[in-house]
Design an enzyme around this catalytic site. Structure first.
Site, PDB file in Angstrom:
ATOM      1  N   TYR A 152      34.770  32.820  31.919  1.00  0.00           N
ATOM      2  CA  TYR A 152      33.882  33.543  32.824  1.00  0.00           C
ATOM      3  C   TYR A 152      34.724  34.323  33.841  1.00  0.00           C
ATOM      4  CZ  TYR A 152      30.166  34.180  36.288  1.00  0.00           C
ATOM      5  OH  TYR A 152      29.280  34.720  37.161  1.00  0.00           O
ATOM      6  N   THR A 191      35.148  34.441  36.941  1.00  0.00           N
ATOM      7  CA  THR A 191      35.856  33.799  38.060  1.00  0.00           C
ATOM      8  C   THR A 191      36.894  32.785  37.595  1.00  0.00           C
ATOM      9  OG1 THR A 191      34.194  32.059  38.165  1.00  0.00           O
ATOM     10  CG2 THR A 191      33.856  33.977  39.592  1.00  0.00           C
ATOM     11  N   LYS A 192      36.980  32.550  36.311  1.00  0.00           N
ATOM     12  CA  LYS A 192      37.888  31.505  35.843  1.00  0.00           C
ATOM     13  C   LYS A 192      39.326  32.028  35.781  1.00  0.00           C
ATOM     14  CE  LYS A 192      34.549  28.735  35.850  1.00  0.00           C
ATOM     15  NZ  LYS A 192      33.544  28.391  34.853  1.00  0.00           N
ATOM     16  N   SER A 193      40.281  31.092  35.658  1.00  0.00           N
ATOM     17  CA  SER A 193      41.683  31.492  35.833  1.00  0.00           C
ATOM     18  C   SER A 193      42.179  32.376  34.684  1.00  0.00           C
ATOM     19  CB  SER A 193      42.572  30.269  36.008  1.00  0.00           C
ATOM     20  OG  SER A 193      42.458  29.434  34.892  1.00  0.00           O
ATOM     21  N   LEU A 194      41.540  32.274  33.525  1.00  0.00           N
ATOM     22  CA  LEU A 194      41.790  33.235  32.456  1.00  0.00           C
ATOM     23  C   LEU A 194      40.420  33.789  32.093  1.00  0.00           C
ATOM     24  CD1 LEU A 194      43.907  32.647  29.225  1.00  0.00           C
ATOM     25  CD2 LEU A 194      41.719  33.820  29.151  1.00  0.00           C
TER      26      LEU A 194
END
Ligand SMILES: *Cc1c(COP(=O)(O)O)cnc(C)c1O
Length: 386
Positions: free
Chosen positions: A181, A183-186
């Protein structure tokens, strides 16, 4: 006060991702194809799993994982209350019942005692969430699961690149699910991945991402690319597109740098707030590598004249965006009404919820941004300490 607004999150997308998307669009192959296969292979390698199945969301990955492990009507699935909607809602999709579990108050991961007590003869699976990127105690969870013959599906939406006792999250349990998603780190915009060492589960999950359709029977006898297909199961429409995978492949290449950046920001915050008794910084246990998806401070409310909500408002006035992860599931109307949960049923999550604040932590932040957040937090604390 710093002049510029510092958002809670901004994705790390640059010209390379844009070029990769352009190339994919020009290739004429938009949906699931060679880029998805390559992303799956690279991702599996990175997390030490034999197989990876790409999906169009982390929620979809959780859904097909529990389905592949046989969760269905009448089963109970252990889910932490301190998580996002997705972790529990997929249990409903399968006609099973999510049983919420309290958190422990330092890492905010699920409380192993509470987990142990909640297991019944109907329990089928455990879905531990590595809160903020801090791995759960997987040895104990695995022992518990083995003792009761339960499946373990890790919700690793926050935990790509995290390690538990030097093993990457993704290669430990029956199935591990990741989210890409925004906002996720990847990120791939929207997307997800389910990893496993079990070929049968991997094949089943892959089949379920595309309507439960197989082409194998026919392909044995004819040239690839034929029009023939067979519906083996009532599947879902969960496949990842090559457009998303193209972004993911570039993000994967940069992910080590991203992790270094987040780890440095976490270290700067922790050093800068160490002398403040008004708040507690998150810590990583020595036997884990934290992915630092979130940096969640806990306010010492007895030392402050304001509530958590007012603290976040005050940060906003200082031009810093903050957030809350999460409103525990048991406090939401659906779970209260359906299961009769009260806030006293989850004393730790309920108490922690009143004092958690997530600060910005992402590679796009400059040193000045980090210093501005530090200044803002210190200013608010100084203004409102008792
Ligand atoms: C983001 C998230 C998910 C779901 O991911 P999507 O890709 O948005 O479907 C699941 N669990 C947790 C804990 C998350 O934070």
């Amino acid at each position: 006060m710093n002049e510029r607004w510092i958002p809670f999150h901004a994705p790390s997308i640059s010209e390379e991702e844009i070029a990769a998307v352009g190339e994919t669009l020009r290739s004429g192959w938009l949906t699931t194809g060679s880029r998805v296969r390559e992303f799956e292979e690279e991702f599996a390698r990175r997390v030490g799993a034999k197989y990876a199945v790409a999906t169009n969301s982390g929620t979809a990955a959780l859904h097909i994982a529990l389905e592949a492990l046989g969760v269905g009507e009448g089963d109970e699935v252990m889910v932490p209350t301190m998580t996002f909607a997705a972790t529990a809602e997929v249990v409903h999709y399968l006609g099973a019942k999510p049983v919420l579990i309290d958190c422990e108050s330092v890492t905010l991961n699920l409380d192993l005692n509470a987990l142990d007590h909640a297991i019944t003869s109907r329990t089928k699976a455990i879905v531990p969430v590595h809160f903020g990127g801090h791995p759960c105690e997987m040895d104990q969870i695995r022992d518990l699961a083995q003792r009761h013959q339960l499946a373990v599906v890790e919700d690793a939406a926050h935990a790509f690149q995290a390690q538990y006792r030097d093993r990457p999250i993704g290669g430990i349990s029956d199935v591990t699910c990741f989210s890409f998603y925004a906002t996720k780190s990847l990120t791939t915009g929207e997307g997800g991945m389910a990893t496993t060492d079990n070929a049968a589960w991997a094949n089943h999950m892959r089949c379920m991402t595309l309507h439960g359709i197989t082409k194998d029977a026919w392909n044995r006898y004819t040239a690839a690319g034929s029009w023939f297909y067979e519906i083996q199961f009532p599947g879902f429409k969960y496949n990842m597109t090559d457009i998303s995978a193209a972004i993911g492949l570039v993000q994967l290449e940069k992910s080590d740098q991203f992790l270094i950046a987040r780890t440095e920001i976490a270290a700067m915050y922790s050093a800068a707030f160490a002398d403040l008794p008004e708040l507690h910084c998150p810590r990583a246990e020595t036997h884990v590598d934290h992915a630092w998806h979130l940096y969640v401070i806990q306010l010492e409310l007895s030392r402050l004249r304001i509530s958590r909500n007012e603290f976040i408002d005050a940060l906003k006035k200082e031009n810093v965006g903050a957030s809350v992860h999460f409103i525990p599931l048991h406090l939401h109307p659906y779970y209260r009404k359906t299961f009769g949960y009260r806030s006293e049923d989850f004393p730790q999550a309920s108490a922690v919820f009143d004092r958690i604040v997530s600060l910005p932590i992402y590679p796009k932040m400059t040193l000045e941004d980090v210093q501005a957040v530090i200044r803002a937090v210190r200013t608010v604390v100084a203004q409102y300490r008792r």
